[in-house]
Design a protein around this motif. Structure first.
Motif, PDB file in Angstrom:
ATOM      1  N   SER A 352      51.657  33.606  50.937  1.00 41.19           N
ATOM      2  CA  SER A 352      52.187  33.995  52.254  1.00 41.19           C
ATOM      3  C   SER A 352      51.184  33.608  53.340  1.00 41.19           C
ATOM      4  O   SER A 352      49.983  33.820  53.187  1.00 41.19           O
ATOM      5  CB  SER A 352      52.404  35.513  52.289  1.00 41.19           C
ATOM      6  OG  SER A 352      52.609  35.933  53.624  1.00 41.19           O
ATOM      7  N   CYS A 353      51.700  33.052  54.437  1.00 39.28           N
ATOM      8  CA  CYS A 353      50.778  32.677  55.526  1.00 39.28           C
ATOM      9  C   CYS A 353      50.419  33.896  56.362  1.00 39.28           C
ATOM     10  O   CYS A 353      49.560  33.820  57.230  1.00 39.28           O
ATOM     11  CB  CYS A 353      51.370  31.567  56.385  1.00 39.28           C
ATOM     12  SG  CYS A 353      52.500  32.146  57.659  1.00 39.28           S
ATOM     13  N   ALA A 354      51.130  35.016  56.140  1.00 43.28           N
ATOM     14  CA  ALA A 354      50.801  36.324  56.739  1.00 43.28           C
ATOM     15  C   ALA A 354      51.173  36.467  58.211  1.00 43.28           C
ATOM     16  O   ALA A 354      50.739  37.408  58.862  1.00 43.28           O
ATOM     17  CB  ALA A 354      49.329  36.673  56.514  1.00 43.28           C
ATOM     18  N   GLN A 355      51.970  35.544  58.745  1.00 40.88           N
ATOM     19  CA  GLN A 355      52.379  35.693  60.158  1.00 40.88           C
ATOM     20  C   GLN A 355      53.362  36.851  60.360  1.00 40.88           C
ATOM     21  O   GLN A 355      53.324  37.529  61.379  1.00 40.88           O
ATOM     22  CB  GLN A 355      53.102  34.425  60.618  1.00 40.88           C
ATOM     23  CG  GLN A 355      52.244  33.247  60.967  1.00 40.88           C
ATOM     24  CD  GLN A 355      53.082  32.150  61.620  1.00 40.88           C
ATOM     25  OE1 GLN A 355      53.064  31.972  62.822  1.00 40.88           O
ATOM     26  NE2 GLN A 355      53.818  31.416  60.804  1.00 40.88           N
ATOM     27  N   CYS A 356      54.309  37.019  59.400  1.00 45.62           N
ATOM     28  CA  CYS A 356      55.350  38.038  59.572  1.00 45.62           C
ATOM     29  C   CYS A 356      54.954  39.291  58.780  1.00 45.62           C
ATOM     30  O   CYS A 356      54.612  39.195  57.595  1.00 45.62           O
ATOM     31  CB  CYS A 356      56.697  37.551  59.028  1.00 45.62           C
ATOM     32  SG  CYS A 356      57.067  35.839  59.389  1.00 45.62           S
ATOM     33  N   SER A 357      55.063  40.454  59.416  1.00 43.61           N
ATOM     34  CA  SER A 357      54.638  41.673  58.721  1.00 43.61           C
ATOM     35  C   SER A 357      55.530  41.946  57.500  1.00 43.61           C
ATOM     36  O   SER A 357      55.048  42.399  56.461  1.00 43.61           O
ATOM     37  CB  SER A 357      54.622  42.868  59.665  1.00 43.61           C
ATOM     38  OG  SER A 357      55.830  42.949  60.361  1.00 43.61           O
ATOM     39  N   GLN A 358      56.847  41.647  57.621  1.00 42.02           N
ATOM     40  CA  GLN A 358      57.745  41.892  56.476  1.00 42.02           C
ATOM     41  C   GLN A 358      57.286  41.118  55.238  1.00 42.02           C
ATOM     42  O   GLN A 358      57.418  41.586  54.120  1.00 42.02           O
ATOM     43  CB  GLN A 358      59.183  41.458  56.803  1.00 42.02           C
ATOM     44  CG  GLN A 358      59.833  42.231  57.921  1.00 42.02           C
ATOM     45  CD  GLN A 358      59.645  41.498  59.257  1.00 42.02           C
ATOM     46  OE1 GLN A 358      58.632  40.845  59.477  1.00 42.02           O
ATOM     47  NE2 GLN A 358      60.619  41.626  60.128  1.00 42.02           N
ATOM     48  N   CYS A 359      56.785  39.900  55.461  1.00 38.82           N
ATOM     49  CA  CYS A 359      56.341  39.059  54.342  1.00 38.82           C
ATOM     50  C   CYS A 359      54.926  39.453  53.912  1.00 38.82           C
ATOM     51  O   CYS A 359      54.659  39.650  52.724  1.00 38.82           O
ATOM     52  CB  CYS A 359      56.393  37.592  54.777  1.00 38.82           C
ATOM     53  SG  CYS A 359      55.790  36.433  53.548  1.00 38.82           S
ATOM     54  N   ARG A 360      54.030  39.581  54.887  1.00 34.26           N
ATOM     55  CA  ARG A 360      52.626  39.920  54.567  1.00 34.26           C
ATOM     56  C   ARG A 360      52.549  41.227  53.783  1.00 34.26           C
ATOM     57  O   ARG A 360      51.966  41.299  52.704  1.00 34.26           O
ATOM     58  CB  ARG A 360      51.838  40.018  55.877  1.00 34.26           C
ATOM     59  CG  ARG A 360      50.359  40.265  55.707  1.00 34.26           C
ATOM     60  CD  ARG A 360      49.678  40.403  57.061  1.00 34.26           C
ATOM     61  NE  ARG A 360      50.202  41.520  57.835  1.00 34.26           N
ATOM     62  CZ  ARG A 360      50.832  41.403  59.004  1.00 34.26           C
ATOM     63  NH1 ARG A 360      51.027  40.219  59.538  1.00 34.26           N
ATOM     64  NH2 ARG A 360      51.286  42.482  59.637  1.00 34.26           N
ATOM     65  N   ILE A 398      60.127  34.343  59.671  1.00 26.98           N
ATOM     66  CA  ILE A 398      60.129  32.985  60.259  1.00 26.98           C
ATOM     67  C   ILE A 398      60.614  31.955  59.236  1.00 26.98           C
ATOM     68  O   ILE A 398      61.378  31.066  59.558  1.00 26.98           O
ATOM     69  CB  ILE A 398      58.712  32.616  60.767  1.00 26.98           C
ATOM     70  CG1 ILE A 398      58.307  33.560  61.909  1.00 26.98           C
ATOM     71  CG2 ILE A 398      58.663  31.159  61.241  1.00 26.98           C
ATOM     72  CD1 ILE A 398      56.866  33.381  62.387  1.00 26.98           C
ATOM     73  N   CYS A 399      60.158  32.076  57.983  1.00 20.88           N
ATOM     74  CA  CYS A 399      60.649  31.151  56.956  1.00 20.88           C
ATOM     75  C   CYS A 399      61.128  31.967  55.750  1.00 20.88           C
ATOM     76  O   CYS A 399      61.053  33.197  55.760  1.00 20.88           O
ATOM     77  CB  CYS A 399      59.564  30.139  56.555  1.00 20.88           C
ATOM     78  SG  CYS A 399      58.414  30.723  55.291  1.00 20.88           S
ATOM     79  N   VAL A 400      61.626  31.278  54.735  1.00 21.91           N
ATOM     80  CA  VAL A 400      62.239  32.016  53.623  1.00 21.91           C
ATOM     81  C   VAL A 400      61.285  32.296  52.455  1.00 21.91           C
ATOM     82  O   VAL A 400      61.727  32.702  51.392  1.00 21.91           O
ATOM     83  CB  VAL A 400      63.526  31.312  53.103  1.00 21.91           C
ATOM     84  CG1 VAL A 400      64.608  31.330  54.153  1.00 21.91           C
ATOM     85  CG2 VAL A 400      63.227  29.900  52.637  1.00 21.91           C
TER      86      VAL A 400
END
Ligand code: FMN
Ligand code: SF4
Length: 450
Positions: A352-360, A398-400
């Motif tokens: 994960s690039c960690a930009q989005c909190s949902q993903c991070r 932002i991405c999937v």
């Protein structure tokens, strides 16, 4: 030079026809096998004409999303701006290893497809973005580009046509997220490989802010064949009743398959025949328990579902999964699905690039809970928590990549719930969980589907 390529009599080799043939790697060898005829022909045509042929052929992107290639190309108009083509050779999706084989065995096929694609979208400059770890494919593609420049195939007057086509090879640093198209462009620009919010789409503002098209290696390599043989020829590969999925497709097979490797078959092939006849079923005489048919981001199919599934974009959706990148991962009846899913989650959390909190946060928490369940320390409440986190990770980022981490968890809980339950530690006051639990014993309130 790596392992030899083995083919099966039931394959339809178009892209893989010269895999395993070292002579095809050189410019002379490639020309002797019909190479660069399509490019020469294309450079005499109007780019819009090429776009129409590719649109008519029905070719869809082989990088995962399956967007129609000719339609994507038709977004690029002769507007006087600097256009770019980016060839996505990042190929980091677990279970997918077809693009590297194209580059290893037929590097000139890719160079021809890239040059042709660049010309067709009014671009004078193309980049081939190769995953950092691909040392041998990188060597082969660099050598092919060098040979093509020396022979006047690339450059200011490509093949004596008066047209300019430059191709640059760029080695990535080895991050899965750089395969996402906008992250790839950031990386090419020398920035951190973070996906960009869309819109604007690359066709409007892409690499260096200019109109850009991003295509997968396999997609671009198919184009010279279409130019040589025509759109109708390409459409013959597929189910007669499904004009949306045509052409041949490379499927990478790994995991517990008896005969792993790359196989090229027409879309519309029966998945059961593919798995048991071509790939030999599971290794060591075991049974197949589950398969991920399209790289690690798509839902599992059970062995029963595999028997009747059809290998095309619509067929896999009808079976409850997706074609994705065509990476077929086989799990035999000895596999611990909870452990396997935990491993996949760990991969996505790491990448994960960690930009989005949902993903991070979501990938990290999902991994933590999956590892807890796998270690036998999970409770039944973890199922609801996992599903709730997955819901927040899907369609909101932002991405999937975030969705890709949620998919195996949701799919695993649906299809292999009994394996999750068998690992739970007995919960005081809750009857029926623990190592001897069965799905039937679960109280209704504890079921995420209740
Ligand atoms: C996290 C992530 C990783 C991706 N990795 C790749 C990749 O390695 N190779 C690839 O071709 N497409 C990859 N894609 C898809 C690309 O963003 C893009 O859709 C594709 O390169 C377009 O080419 P196509 O139209 O020829 O399929 C990835 C997408 C995501 C979200
Ligand atoms: S979804 Fe994940 S990988 Fe994609 S942009 Fe957001 S944080 Fe980065």
């Amino acid at each position: 030079m790596g392992y030899p390529h083995r083919s099966h009599e039931r394959e339809t080799p178009v892209l893989s026809k010269h895999f395993g043939d070292p002579a095809a790697r050189t410019l002379q060898g490639w020309r002797e096998r019909g190479g660069y005829v399509a490019l020469e022909k294309a450079l005499k045509m109007d780019p819009a004409e090429i776009q129409t042929i590719v649109k008519d052929s029905g070719l869809r992107g082989r990088g995962g999303a399956g967007f129609p290639t000719g339609v994507k190309w038709s977004f690029m108009k002769p507007d006087g701006k600097q256009h770019y083509l980016c060839c996505n050779a990042d190929e980091s999706e677990p279970g997918t290893f077809k693009d590297r084989e194209i580059m290893r065995w037929t590097p000139h096929a890719l160079v021809e497809g890239v040059a042709l694609g660049a010309y067709a979208i009014y671009a004078t400059v193309a980049y081939i973005y190769i995953r950092g770890e691909f040392t041998e494919p990188l060597e082969q593609v660099r050598a092919a580009v060098k040979e093509a420049y020396a022979a006047g195939i690339l450059g200011e007057n490509a093949m004596g046509s008066g047209k300019t086509v430059h191709v640059h090879v760029h080695q990535g640093a080895g991050a899965y997220i750089c395969g996402e198209e906008t992250a790839l462009m950031n990386s090419l620009e020398g920035r951190r490989g973070n996906p960009r919010i869309k819109p604007p789409f690359p066709a409007v503002a892409g690499l260096f802010g200019q109109p850009t098209t991003i295509n997968n290696v396999e997609t671009l390599t198919a184009v010279p064949h279409i130019l040589n043989n025509g759109a109708e020829w390409y459409k013959q590969f597929g189910r007669p009743d499904n004009p949306k999925s045509v052409g041949t497709k490379l499927f990478s097979v790994c995991g517990n398959a008896a005969r792993p490797g790359n196989y090229e078959v027409p879309l519309g092939f029966n998945f059961g025949e593919f798995l048991w006849d071509l790939c030999g079923g599971a290794a060591n005489g075991r049974e197949i328990k589950a398969v991920i048919p399209g790289g690690s981001s798509v839902p599992f199919l059970t062995a029963e579902e595999c028997r009747t599934a059809i290998m095309d974009y619509e067929g896999f959706v009808a079976a409850g999964s997706m074609l994705g990148s065509g990476g077929v991962i086989v799990f035999d009846d000895q596999q611990d699905m909870v452990r396997q899913i935990a491993r996949l989650c760990r991969f996505y959390a790491h990448e994960s690039c960690a930009q989005c909190s949902q993903c991070r946060e979501g990938t990290a928490w999902t991994t933590k809970i999956m590892e807890r369940i796998s270690a036998g320390d999970g409770t039944v409440r973890d199922f609801d928590t996992l599903l709730s986190i997955a819901d927040n990770m899907t369609g909101k980022t932002i991405c999937v990549l975030s969705d890709s981490c949620a998919t195996p968890v949701v799919s695993g809980l649906k299809k292999f719930r009994h394996e999750f339950e068998a690992k739970l530690k007995p919960t005081p006051g809750v009857v029926g969980y623990g190592s001897t639990a069965t799905a039937a014993a679960a109280p209704r309130a504890a079921s995420p589907t209740a």
